[in-house]
Design an enzyme around this catalytic site. Structure first.
Site, PDB file in Angstrom:
ATOM      1  N   LYS A  38       0.848  -1.210   0.000  1.00  0.00           N
ATOM      2  CA  LYS A  38       0.000   0.000   0.000  1.00  0.00           C
ATOM      3  C   LYS A  38       0.877   1.250   0.000  1.00  0.00           C
ATOM      4  O   LYS A  38       2.079   1.180   0.313  1.00  0.00           O
ATOM      5  CB  LYS A  38      -0.901  -0.020   1.242  1.00  0.00           C
ATOM      6  CG  LYS A  38      -0.152   0.040   2.573  1.00  0.00           C
ATOM      7  CD  LYS A  38      -1.071  -0.315   3.738  1.00  0.00           C
ATOM      8  CE  LYS A  38      -0.325  -0.279   5.064  1.00  0.00           C
ATOM      9  NZ  LYS A  38      -1.111  -0.879   6.158  1.00  0.00           N
ATOM     10  N   ARG A 136     -10.202  -0.167  15.116  1.00  0.00           N
ATOM     11  CA  ARG A 136     -10.063   0.646  13.916  1.00  0.00           C
ATOM     12  C   ARG A 136     -11.058   0.176  12.865  1.00  0.00           C
ATOM     13  O   ARG A 136     -11.967   0.900  12.494  1.00  0.00           O
ATOM     14  CB  ARG A 136      -8.613   0.568  13.419  1.00  0.00           C
ATOM     15  CG  ARG A 136      -8.296   1.538  12.311  1.00  0.00           C
ATOM     16  CD  ARG A 136      -6.828   1.531  11.971  1.00  0.00           C
ATOM     17  NE  ARG A 136      -6.412   0.324  11.228  1.00  0.00           N
ATOM     18  CZ  ARG A 136      -5.206   0.174  10.698  1.00  0.00           C
ATOM     19  NH1 ARG A 136      -4.298   1.129  10.817  1.00  0.00           N
ATOM     20  NH2 ARG A 136      -4.890  -0.920  10.040  1.00  0.00           N
ATOM     21  N   TYR A 264      12.659  31.759   4.936  1.00  0.00           N
ATOM     22  CA  TYR A 264      11.386  32.446   5.174  1.00  0.00           C
ATOM     23  C   TYR A 264      11.203  32.814   6.646  1.00  0.00           C
ATOM     24  O   TYR A 264      11.578  32.046   7.540  1.00  0.00           O
ATOM     25  CB  TYR A 264      10.225  31.537   4.760  1.00  0.00           C
ATOM     26  CG  TYR A 264      10.018  31.434   3.263  1.00  0.00           C
ATOM     27  CD1 TYR A 264       9.990  32.572   2.452  1.00  0.00           C
ATOM     28  CD2 TYR A 264       9.833  30.197   2.660  1.00  0.00           C
ATOM     29  CE1 TYR A 264       9.780  32.466   1.078  1.00  0.00           C
ATOM     30  CE2 TYR A 264       9.624  30.084   1.293  1.00  0.00           C
ATOM     31  CZ  TYR A 264       9.599  31.223   0.509  1.00  0.00           C
ATOM     32  OH  TYR A 264       9.390  31.111  -0.845  1.00  0.00           O
ATOM     33  N   MET A 313       8.973  24.969   0.329  1.00  0.00           N
ATOM     34  CA  MET A 313       8.247  23.983  -0.474  1.00  0.00           C
ATOM     35  C   MET A 313       9.202  23.117  -1.300  1.00  0.00           C
ATOM     36  O   MET A 313       9.052  21.895  -1.368  1.00  0.00           O
ATOM     37  CB  MET A 313       7.261  24.684  -1.417  1.00  0.00           C
ATOM     38  CG  MET A 313       6.346  23.708  -2.143  1.00  0.00           C
ATOM     39  SD  MET A 313       5.260  24.510  -3.320  1.00  0.00           S
ATOM     40  CE  MET A 313       4.261  25.538  -2.260  1.00  0.00           C
TER      41      MET A 313
END
Ligand code: PLP
Length: 368
Positions: A38, A136, A264, A313
Site C-alpha cells: 500500500k 479501527r 522564510y 516547499m
C-alpha cells in the site's frame, strides 16, 4: 550506487530480497507470505516492488484502496491482491479488476454481496476482518452469529480468509494485550469453522507480529515495514536493510554573516559567520516543516548537516560550516547508513511516516 545529480529515491532490490528471505526464515515453510504494498509500497514504487516480490514467491499482495490495486493489475500483477480498506463506491471497479475486499462491518458486507449478485458472481473471494482490540476496522466477536447467517444466505461470495490486526505487536510491554488479541482471534476462527463447515485461511501478524509472536503466524503473515528494511527494534533493525536511499545534491553554498538570517520568516538568525548549502528538496517532496529549525539533518561526506530555518516547499538550507563540500556534491537524506528511523525520531514520528511521505515528484531509481 550512482552519484546523485538531482533529488532521487534509490530502491535497492537486493536489500528487498535480503529482507524477504530474512522474514521467511522466521516462518514455517508452509506459512504464506503476503507483501503489503500500500501507499506506493511504503513510498518506494509499488509496481516494481510487487513484480519483484511476485518473482521471489510472495503469495499475496495487499493495498489499502481499490485504486492502488487497479494500478497493480494494470502493471501486470497476477497474484491475488487484497484490498484492506475498500470503499463501497469502488466495489464494481474492485470486481472488474479481480481484487479481493476485506469486509469489516455489516454495511460493507451487505453492499458487497449486492454488487457481487448484480454482477452474477458465485463464490467471489472475500476476506472478513475482525476487530480484536485495535478498534479501527472489523466486526466484533459478538457479531459473529450475524456475520455467519449473512454468509449462509448467499452463494455470491466465498470467505478465503479471516483476519485481524495487532495494535501493539512491536511493544513487548503490551504482550498481555497482544496475547489476548490472538486468543480472541482463535476463538472467532474456531466458531467460524464449526458453523460454516470449513476453515478459511487465518492471519493476524504484521512485521512485528512475525518477529515477536511466532505462535500467531497461522496460515499467512502480512509484512510491510520489514520488507522495506525496518524491524521496529534495535535488535531486528540489524537483521533487515533499508531498501530506499533518499539522495539530493548541493545547489548553492552561502556564507551567512553574523547577524544575518536564513530562509522564510527569518526563522534562523546567526550569531557568528556560518556556511549553508541549499538543497533541491522541500516539504512538497515529503520533508515536512517539522524537520526544520535544526531538528532534521542530512548527511554530506559522512557528516551530519542540520536543517537551518524553515523548510521551504522546494528547498531546505543546511548548516555545512564544519563540512568540507562543494556545489554539486551528493547529499544523503536517509538510507542504510543514515537511518530514516533516527531522522523521523527528531520530529517525534516513526519510520513509516517519513518513508511514505516522499512525494511522487521525487524520481525513483531502481537498482537491480
Ligand atoms: C499496513 C498493514 C500491515 C503491514 O504492517 P507492517 O507493520 O508494515 O508490517 C499489515 N496488516 C494490515 C491490516 C495493515 O493495515
Amino acid at each position: 550506487m550512482s552519484k546523485a545529480q538531482e533529488t532521487c529515491l534509490e530502491i535497492d532490490l537486493k536489500a528487498l530480497k535480503h529482507n524477504f528471505e530474512y522474514l521467511k526464515s522466521r516462518l514455517k515453510p508452509e506459512t504464506k507470505f503476503l507483501a503489503v504494498v500500500k501507499a506506493f509500497a511504503y513510498g518506494s514504487d509499488a509496481s516494481e516492488i510487487a513484480h519483484y516480490m511476485q518473482d521471489l514467491g510472495a503469495d499475496y499482495f495487499a493495498v489499502a484502496y481499490v485504486k492502488e490495486g487497479v494500478a497493480l493489475r494494470e502493471s501486470g500483477i497476477t497474484k491475488p491482491i487484497m484490498v484492506l480498506h475498500p470503499q463501497a463506491v469502488s466495489f464494481e471497479t474492485l470486481i472488474v479488476n479481480n481484487l479481493e475486499p476485506c469486509l469489516y462491518n455489516a454495511k460493507v458486507l451487505h453492499e458487497f454481496i449486492e454488487v457481487a449478485i448484480a454482477k452474477k458472481h458465485t463464490a467471489y473471494p472475500v476476506h472478513i476482518k475482525f476487530n480484536t482490540g485495535l478498534n479501527r476496522l472489523g466486526f466484533y466477536e459478538k457479531e459473529l452469529d450475524a456475520v455467519l447467517s449473512k454468509l449462509k444466505s448467499t452463494t455470491a461470495i466465498k470467505v478465503i480468509s479471516i483476519l485481524s490486526h495487532l495494535a501493539a505487536s512491536e511493544d513487548l510491554t503490551e504482550k498481555e494485550f497482544t496475547l489476548n488479541q490472538i486468543a480472541t482471534f482463535k476463538s472467532i476462527a474456531v466458531n467460524f469453522a464449526k458453523n460454516m463447515g470449513y476453515t478459511p485461511m487465518l492471519h493476524i501478524c504484521n512485521t512485528s507480529g512475525i518477529l515477536n509472536y511466532p505462535e500467531a503466524h497461522f496460515d499467512m503473515v502480512r509484512s510491510g515495514i520489514g520488507l522495506y528494511g525496518f524491524g521496529n527494534s534495535e535488535k531486528e533493525n540489524k537483521n533487515v536493510k533499508p531498501i530506499a536511499t533518499l539522495k539530493t545534491v548541493i545547489s548553492q553554498i552561502h556564507t551567512i554573516n553574523k547577524g544575518d538570517s536564513v530562509g522564510y520568516n527569518r526563522a534562523f538568525k546567526t550569531e557568528k559567520e556560518i556556511k549553508t548549502a541549499t538543497l533541491p528538496i522541500g516539504h512538497a517532496d515529503g520533508i515536512g516543516r517539522q524537520y526544520g529549525q535544526g531538528k532534521g539533518f542530512v548527511v554530506i561526506n559522512g557528516k551530519q548537516a542540520p536543517i537551518v530555518g524553515n523548510v521551504c516547499m522546494d528547498m531546505i538550507m543546511v548548516n555545512i560550516t564544519d563540512i568540507d563540500c562543494n556545489e554539486g556534491d551528493e547529499v544523503i537524506v536517509f538510507g542504510p547508513h543514515a537511518s530514516a528511523e533516527n531522522l523521523a525520531a527528531q520530529a517525534h514520528t516513526i519510520s513509516y511516516e517519513i518513508i511514505t511521505a516522499i512525494s511522487q515528484r521525487v524520481k525513483r531509481l531502481i537498482l537491480k
